[in-house]
Design a protein around this motif. Structure first.
Motif, PDB file in Angstrom:
ATOM      1  N   ARG A 159       0.824  -1.207   0.000  1.00 12.44           N
ATOM      2  CA  ARG A 159       0.000   0.000   0.000  1.00 12.44           C
ATOM      3  C   ARG A 159       0.855   1.252   0.000  1.00 12.44           C
ATOM      4  N   TYR A 160       2.079   1.146   0.523  1.00 11.32           N
ATOM      5  CA  TYR A 160       2.937   2.319   0.602  1.00 11.32           C
ATOM      6  C   TYR A 160       3.642   2.608  -0.725  1.00 11.32           C
ATOM      7  N   SER A 161       3.924   1.569  -1.491  1.00 15.68           N
ATOM      8  CA  SER A 161       4.574   1.788  -2.783  1.00 15.68           C
ATOM      9  C   SER A 161       3.566   1.797  -3.929  1.00 15.68           C
ATOM     10  N   ARG A 162       2.290   1.467  -3.622  1.00 16.15           N
ATOM     11  CA  ARG A 162       1.284   1.359  -4.671  1.00 16.15           C
ATOM     12  C   ARG A 162       1.142   2.625  -5.516  1.00 16.15           C
ATOM     13  N   PRO A 163       1.171   3.822  -4.913  1.00 14.85           N
ATOM     14  CA  PRO A 163       1.074   5.018  -5.748  1.00 14.85           C
ATOM     15  C   PRO A 163       2.170   5.117  -6.794  1.00 14.85           C
ATOM     16  N   LEU A 164       3.347   4.533  -6.512  1.00 21.13           N
ATOM     17  CA  LEU A 164       4.442   4.577  -7.468  1.00 21.13           C
ATOM     18  C   LEU A 164       4.157   3.717  -8.688  1.00 21.13           C
ATOM     19  N   ALA A 165       3.243   2.747  -8.548  1.00 15.00           N
ATOM     20  CA  ALA A 165       2.895   1.910  -9.692  1.00 15.00           C
ATOM     21  C   ALA A 165       2.284   2.762 -10.797  1.00 15.00           C
ATOM     22  N   ALA A 166       1.572   3.828 -10.407  1.00 15.86           N
ATOM     23  CA  ALA A 166       0.994   4.718 -11.411  1.00 15.86           C
ATOM     24  C   ALA A 166       2.086   5.400 -12.220  1.00 15.86           C
ATOM     25  N   LEU A 167       3.199   5.705 -11.557  1.00 18.92           N
ATOM     26  CA  LEU A 167       4.320   6.322 -12.262  1.00 18.92           C
ATOM     27  C   LEU A 167       4.936   5.333 -13.238  1.00 18.92           C
ATOM     28  N   ALA A 168       5.091   4.068 -12.821  1.00 18.10           N
ATOM     29  CA  ALA A 168       5.631   3.042 -13.715  1.00 18.10           C
ATOM     30  C   ALA A 168       4.685   2.793 -14.884  1.00 18.10           C
ATOM     31  N   ALA A 169       3.391   2.986 -14.646  1.00 25.47           N
ATOM     32  CA  ALA A 169       2.403   2.755 -15.699  1.00 25.47           C
ATOM     33  C   ALA A 169       2.366   3.875 -16.715  1.00 25.47           C
ATOM     34  N   ARG A 170       3.147   4.938 -16.493  1.00 29.42           N
ATOM     35  CA  ARG A 170       3.102   6.092 -17.374  1.00 29.42           C
ATOM     36  C   ARG A 170       3.836   5.839 -18.698  1.00 29.42           C
ATOM     37  N   ARG A 171       4.356   4.650 -18.886  1.00 33.42           N
ATOM     38  CA  ARG A 171       4.950   4.304 -20.173  1.00 33.42           C
ATOM     39  C   ARG A 171       3.904   4.493 -21.271  1.00 33.42           C
ATOM     40  N   SER A 172       4.344   4.977 -22.394  1.00 37.21           N
ATOM     41  CA  SER A 172       3.407   5.247 -23.480  1.00 37.21           C
ATOM     42  C   SER A 172       2.759   3.964 -23.989  1.00 37.21           C
ATOM     43  N   ALA A 173       1.652   4.129 -24.691  1.00 37.51           N
ATOM     44  CA  ALA A 173       0.960   2.974 -25.266  1.00 37.51           C
ATOM     45  C   ALA A 173       1.868   2.240 -26.247  1.00 37.51           C
ATOM     46  N   GLY A 174       2.678   2.988 -26.989  1.00 28.93           N
ATOM     47  CA  GLY A 174       3.589   2.360 -27.929  1.00 28.93           C
ATOM     48  C   GLY A 174       4.596   1.468 -27.243  1.00 28.93           C
ATOM     49  N   ILE A 175       5.159   1.941 -26.132  1.00 31.67           N
ATOM     50  CA  ILE A 175       6.119   1.134 -25.376  1.00 31.67           C
ATOM     51  C   ILE A 175       5.437  -0.110 -24.815  1.00 31.67           C
ATOM     52  N   ARG A 176       4.245   0.053 -24.279  1.00 27.87           N
ATOM     53  CA  ARG A 176       3.536  -1.101 -23.719  1.00 27.87           C
ATOM     54  C   ARG A 176       3.207  -2.128 -24.797  1.00 27.87           C
ATOM     55  N   ASP A 177       2.937  -1.669 -26.006  1.00 26.23           N
ATOM     56  CA  ASP A 177       2.632  -2.599 -27.093  1.00 26.23           C
ATOM     57  C   ASP A 177       3.832  -3.461 -27.461  1.00 26.23           C
ATOM     58  N   LEU A 178       5.033  -2.968 -27.166  1.00 24.47           N
ATOM     59  CA  LEU A 178       6.233  -3.735 -27.477  1.00 24.47           C
ATOM     60  C   LEU A 178       6.377  -4.965 -26.591  1.00 24.47           C
ATOM     61  N   ARG A 179       5.687  -4.992 -25.454  1.00 28.10           N
ATOM     62  CA  ARG A 179       5.822  -6.114 -24.528  1.00 28.10           C
ATOM     63  C   ARG A 179       5.505  -7.428 -25.223  1.00 28.10           C
ATOM     64  N   HIS A 180       4.376  -7.465 -25.925  1.00 32.16           N
ATOM     65  CA  HIS A 180       3.964  -8.699 -26.604  1.00 32.16           C
ATOM     66  C   HIS A 180       3.940  -8.564 -28.118  1.00 32.16           C
ATOM     67  N   ALA A 181       4.298  -7.401 -28.648  1.00 35.07           N
ATOM     68  CA  ALA A 181       4.145  -7.114 -30.077  1.00 35.07           C
ATOM     69  C   ALA A 181       2.654  -7.120 -30.431  1.00 35.07           C
ATOM     70  N   SER A 182       1.910  -6.215 -29.822  1.00 35.08           N
ATOM     71  CA  SER A 182       0.469  -6.094 -30.065  1.00 35.08           C
ATOM     72  C   SER A 182       0.255  -5.208 -31.295  1.00 35.08           C
ATOM     73  N   LEU A 183      -0.329  -5.767 -32.338  1.00 31.12           N
ATOM     74  CA  LEU A 183      -0.436  -5.062 -33.614  1.00 31.12           C
ATOM     75  C   LEU A 183      -1.839  -4.556 -33.931  1.00 31.12           C
ATOM     76  N   LEU A 184      -2.845  -5.114 -33.277  1.00 31.41           N
ATOM     77  CA  LEU A 184      -4.227  -4.749 -33.552  1.00 31.41           C
ATOM     78  C   LEU A 184      -4.908  -4.256 -32.283  1.00 31.41           C
ATOM     79  N   GLU A 185      -5.923  -3.439 -32.434  1.00 34.21           N
ATOM     80  CA  GLU A 185      -6.643  -2.921 -31.266  1.00 34.21           C
ATOM     81  C   GLU A 185      -7.190  -4.058 -30.417  1.00 34.21           C
ATOM     82  N   ALA A 186      -7.698  -5.082 -31.061  1.00 31.85           N
ATOM     83  CA  ALA A 186      -8.268  -6.220 -30.326  1.00 31.85           C
ATOM     84  C   ALA A 186      -7.210  -6.993 -29.554  1.00 31.85           C
TER      85      ALA A 186
END
Length: 366
Positions: A243-270
């Motif tokens: 609970r004390y570090s949880r707010p920092l997860a929002a900061l880690a989540a600030r990666r752009s959508a493009g960067i997050r798509d690289l995790r699995h190579a997501s090519l389509l909206e679905a």
């Protein structure tokens, strides 16, 4: 983009950053103080809450005035601007491009094609850059892939796009844009650019240009995903455990959508948040280049390490499941190279020339 837009965009980004950090600090303050949660998340009350609300309000008020002031100064600034502005903007778009677009920030890069070799004629060769880069970075460090391939009879066009947007968004927009490009096409993508090209092909149903594509070439493209982005996802999950570090997860989540798509190579909206199971287009010559920083290309460690960002198996589409493997026409692995060197290395260029000269460029159709 007007000369003042970078300044105005930077001011908006700074405003968003200050208010965002204020939210983060207040959330941590609330957690440590063990205050009850509200519908909008942790919020402090009393004098402490007033302080946080005042910081947010003053930041937005000052920011709005700054934006208006910069707009009034636009006619006075002329064409002045830093020489490396395009490089900075490309990097900024890669990290926060989706946020820039969503907030209407003028720093958001619009998608478009730009000539890389003035006067070049022939089969159109579209260069697609990677994350945090732009089309000018195909010509750097003494290397010039566009000019070398133009000598074969190609007309190099560089795609400039906001690499922080979701890959499928850039792919859909590129699919619409290529309908207006006449004649035969070849697509050459570095890193994320290869995924954008595949996304465009997958979303081009009913359009005419896919039938004109002669070849698809990818350099260091994470067709099976990028491990470093998976690490970012794991960090975000670990931060959320306490609970004390949880707010920092929002900061880690600030990666752009493009960067997050690289995790699995997501090519389509679905497929957002998961791997796309798209085969390579049938009947199209497809080539893939991988690199490894190891001096010898063989062996498991070298292939796992890859070019420092993308493992060899990912760049070549070699998955343990048959249904995930990509059937490239030909592939090549270059030892002793890092990810960015794939755009400048002489041996890589020779391989591209060998592949792309197999079908000499025809005259561009009217």
């Amino acid at each position: 983009m007007t000369p003042v837009d970078p300044l105005r965009g930077a001011s908006r980004l700074a405003i968003d950053a200050v208010t965002g950090v204020t939210d983060l600090v207040e959330a941590m303050h609330a957690e440590i103080a063990r205050l009850p949660l509200t519908a909008g998340g942790p919020r402090t009350s009393g004098i402490t809450g007033l302080v946080y609300r005042s910081v947010r309000g003053a930041t937005r008020l000052v920011g709005g005035g700054l934006d208006l002031a910069l707009g009034a100064l636009a006619p006075l600034l002329g064409q002045a601007g830093p020489a490396q502005a395009s490089v900075v903007l490309a990097a900024l778009n890669g990290v926060l491009g989706d946020h820039l677009e969503a907030t209407g920030n003028p720093l958001a890069t619009p998608l478009g094609l730009h000539p890389l070799v003035p006067g070049a004629q022939g089969l159109t060769l579209v260069f697609l850059h990677g994350l945090c880069m732009n089309e000018a970075q195909w010509q750097r460090d003494g290397a010039n892939f566009p000019a070398a391939l133009a000598a074969l009879g190609y007309r190099p066009l560089g795609l400039r796009y906001n690499s922080g947007r979701a890959i499928w968004r850039n792919g859909a927009e590129l699919a619409a844009l290529l309908d207006d490009v006449p004649g035969p096409l070849t697509l050459l993508g570095h890193s994320m650019g290869g995924l954008v090209a595949r996304s465009a092909l997958a979303q081009a149903g009913g359009r005419h240009w896919p039938a004109r594509v002669q070849a698809l070439v990818t350099l260091g493209t994470p067709h099976l995903g990028a491990p470093l982005e998976r690490g970012g996802q794991q960090l975000q999950q670990l931060l959320a455990l306490s609970r004390y570090s949880r707010p920092l997860a929002a900061l880690a989540a600030r990666r752009s959508a493009g960067i997050r798509d690289l995790r699995h190579a997501s090519l389509l909206e679905a497929d957002t948040g998961r791997a796309s199971r798209l085969p390579l287009p049938a009947g199209l010559r497809c080539y893939a280049v991988a690199a490894t920083t190891a001096q010898q290309p063989g062996g498991v460690p070298a292939r796992w390490l890859g070019d420092g960002l993308v493992p060899v198996a990912s760049a070549l589409g070699q998955h343990r499941e048959a249904g995930r493997r990509l059937a490239f026409t030909d592939t090549a692995v270059f030892p002793g190279l890092g990810h960015l060197a794939l755009q400048t290395d002489a041996a890589v260029l020779r391989q591209l020339q060998q592949w792309l000269v197999l079908t000499p460029p025809a005259a561009v159709a009217a």
